[in-house]
Design a protein around this motif. Structure first.
Motif, PDB file in Angstrom:
ATOM      1  N   HIS A   1      -3.005 -53.036  15.414  1.00  0.00           N
ATOM      2  CA  HIS A   1      -3.231 -51.739  14.782  1.00  0.00           C
ATOM      3  C   HIS A   1      -2.466 -51.741  13.467  1.00  0.00           C
ATOM      4  CE1 HIS A   1      -4.581 -47.518  15.243  1.00  0.00           C
ATOM      5  NE2 HIS A   1      -3.692 -47.361  14.291  1.00  0.00           N
ATOM      6  N   LEU A   2      -3.181 -51.540  12.363  1.00  0.00           N
ATOM      7  CA  LEU A   2      -2.527 -51.517  11.056  1.00  0.00           C
ATOM      8  C   LEU A   2      -2.651 -50.129  10.461  1.00  0.00           C
ATOM      9  CD1 LEU A   2      -4.244 -54.534  11.148  1.00  0.00           C
ATOM     10  CD2 LEU A   2      -2.699 -54.819   9.224  1.00  0.00           C
ATOM     11  N   VAL A   3      -1.582 -49.671   9.845  1.00  0.00           N
ATOM     12  CA  VAL A   3      -1.588 -48.411   9.106  1.00  0.00           C
ATOM     13  C   VAL A   3      -1.168 -48.741   7.682  1.00  0.00           C
ATOM     14  CG1 VAL A   3      -0.629 -46.093   8.926  1.00  0.00           C
ATOM     15  CG2 VAL A   3      -0.969 -47.122  11.177  1.00  0.00           C
ATOM     16  N   LEU A   4      -1.947 -48.317   6.722  1.00  0.00           N
ATOM     17  CA  LEU A   4      -1.569 -48.575   5.337  1.00  0.00           C
ATOM     18  C   LEU A   4      -2.054 -47.453   4.435  1.00  0.00           C
ATOM     19  CD1 LEU A   4      -3.847 -51.275   3.729  1.00  0.00           C
ATOM     20  CD2 LEU A   4      -4.248 -50.429   6.022  1.00  0.00           C
ATOM     21  N   GLU A  44      -6.189 -46.232   8.883  1.00  0.00           N
ATOM     22  CA  GLU A  44      -5.842 -46.861  10.166  1.00  0.00           C
ATOM     23  C   GLU A  44      -6.902 -47.897  10.499  1.00  0.00           C
ATOM     24  OE1 GLU A  44      -3.881 -45.071  13.100  1.00  0.00           O
ATOM     25  OE2 GLU A  44      -3.041 -43.488  11.867  1.00  0.00           O
ATOM     26  N   ARG A  53      -4.361 -42.497   3.705  1.00  0.00           N
ATOM     27  CA  ARG A  53      -3.784 -43.190   4.856  1.00  0.00           C
ATOM     28  C   ARG A  53      -4.933 -43.773   5.671  1.00  0.00           C
ATOM     29  NH1 ARG A  53      -1.818 -41.761  10.087  1.00  0.00           N
ATOM     30  NH2 ARG A  53       0.106 -42.823  10.586  1.00  0.00           N
TER      31      ARG A  53
END
Lengths: 93, 93
Positions: free
Chosen positions: B44-47, B7, B5
């Motif tokens: 803000h990106l979460v991948l 961020e 994960r």
């Protein structure tokens, strides 16, 4: 009173579709980043909050999220306050 | 291989004007939050990134920022990878 640096993260709720995240994921795959998945896109805000204590700065920031910065139906937010405040009038670090 | 994960924070450079941040700051003041100042708004990106190691996941995420997610002229980014990866195929935490 000190000015505290507050970081706020606002993300689309996990249970909701995130069209912007899907668009970014497709673009990443088109560029050859096949290892990217489950992309979600939200907002990151950084601001200075003048308050007597760190805890009070966090409370005010959460109120700002409730009132303006986050949509309570579609978004979740988290607030982090830097430990060190600075005296009023001193330059921002 | 595990899925990490990641961020990613993308912010307008400190030296540049941030019209969105100024708009948010004005709106906060209009709502009575006089204690808010120097508001800046970014993404803000979460991948999830599938990679052999945490370090490799961070390298790939930074490459994604360079190629697509951040504008090198106007934005700075930072990448954080969760310590724990998960085996491929297991549910996301």
């Amino acid at each position: 009173m000190g000015a505290f640096r507050v970081e706020i993260r606002v993300m689309p709720r996990a249970s909701l579709l995130d069209p912007q995240g899907q668009a970014v994921e497709h673009a990443l795959h088109a560029l050859g980043f096949a290892e990217a998945a489950n992309v979600r896109v939200g907002k990151h805000l950084v601001l200075e909050v003048t308050a007597p204590t760190k805890e009070e700065a966090a409370v005010r920031a959460r109120t700002m999220c409730d009132r303006l910065l986050a949509n309570p139906v579609t978004e979740d937010f988290s607030v982090a306050v830097d430990t060190a405040g600075r005296p009023e009038g001193s330059p921002l670090g």
